[in-house]
Design a protein around this motif. Sequence first.
Motif, PDB file in Angstrom:
ATOM      1  N   GLU A 123      26.920  -2.226  39.324  1.00  0.00           N
ATOM      2  CA  GLU A 123      25.831  -2.982  38.712  1.00  0.00           C
ATOM      3  C   GLU A 123      26.341  -3.676  37.459  1.00  0.00           C
ATOM      4  O   GLU A 123      27.411  -3.347  36.945  1.00  0.00           O
ATOM      5  N   ILE A 124      25.547  -4.598  36.962  1.00  0.00           N
ATOM      6  CA  ILE A 124      25.903  -5.326  35.735  1.00  0.00           C
ATOM      7  C   ILE A 124      26.233  -4.342  34.606  1.00  0.00           C
ATOM      8  O   ILE A 124      27.181  -4.548  33.844  1.00  0.00           O
ATOM      9  N   SER A 125      25.477  -3.262  34.515  1.00  0.00           N
ATOM     10  CA  SER A 125      25.707  -2.286  33.440  1.00  0.00           C
ATOM     11  C   SER A 125      27.057  -1.576  33.565  1.00  0.00           C
ATOM     12  O   SER A 125      27.515  -0.942  32.605  1.00  0.00           O
ATOM     13  N   ASP A 126      27.724  -1.690  34.716  1.00  0.00           N
ATOM     14  CA  ASP A 126      29.038  -1.075  34.924  1.00  0.00           C
ATOM     15  C   ASP A 126      30.185  -1.960  34.429  1.00  0.00           C
ATOM     16  O   ASP A 126      31.342  -1.511  34.396  1.00  0.00           O
ATOM     17  N   ILE A 127      29.895  -3.191  34.056  1.00  0.00           N
ATOM     18  CA  ILE A 127      30.964  -4.133  33.698  1.00  0.00           C
ATOM     19  C   ILE A 127      31.883  -3.597  32.605  1.00  0.00           C
ATOM     20  O   ILE A 127      33.117  -3.706  32.745  1.00  0.00           O
ATOM     21  N   PRO A 128      31.400  -3.001  31.529  1.00  0.00           N
ATOM     22  CA  PRO A 128      32.348  -2.486  30.520  1.00  0.00           C
ATOM     23  C   PRO A 128      33.319  -1.443  31.102  1.00  0.00           C
ATOM     24  O   PRO A 128      34.514  -1.460  30.762  1.00  0.00           O
ATOM     25  N   ASP A 129      32.830  -0.564  31.968  1.00  0.00           N
ATOM     26  CA  ASP A 129      33.712   0.431  32.586  1.00  0.00           C
ATOM     27  C   ASP A 129      34.696  -0.229  33.552  1.00  0.00           C
ATOM     28  O   ASP A 129      35.868   0.154  33.610  1.00  0.00           O
ATOM     29  N   ILE A 130      34.239  -1.207  34.287  1.00  0.00           N
ATOM     30  CA  ILE A 130      35.132  -1.919  35.209  1.00  0.00           C
ATOM     31  C   ILE A 130      36.237  -2.614  34.420  1.00  0.00           C
ATOM     32  O   ILE A 130      37.417  -2.528  34.781  1.00  0.00           O
TER      33      ILE A 130
END
Length: 156
Positions: free
Chosen positions: A7-14
């Motif tokens: 999800e968009i909220s996963d972008i920092p972890d990605i």
Amino acid sequence: MLIRRAEISDIPDILRLLVQVCNVHQDIRPDIFKRDGVKYTESDLHQILSDELSPIWCAVEDGTFLGYCFCQWKEYRDSTVMMDRRELYIDDLCVDESARGKGVATALFRYVTDIAKKEGAKFITLNVWEGNSALRFYENMGMKPRKVFMDFPLED
């Protein structure tokens, strides 16, 4: 462990894991890869996350982002030399350094394998750099070389 669509909220972890992947490659081929780079920008990731043909699956446990698997559906039709087929290409699979050796990569690989089978794919494909320990992992998962990409350095 839960495996779900990113999800968009996963972008920092990605993005954090993309740096880890780049550094693995930089350790293997410092003549090609920069240190601490990322293959995709935040803007790229927004676009990829909205593309149904390029799903990103992620592994999460107790709110901790453990890893991801970038995939791309590939369709081959009406070629004069190749059979018609659908394949699932793994563009990138990464497990956070702190979670390696705990079965996360195996769980992600098996998850996308199940999806590929359900969606009628004939193959799962990927590229892996020579010298990357992931090569042994993929061989243990049953993957076999399809072709070999070689280079010839022209500088010392």
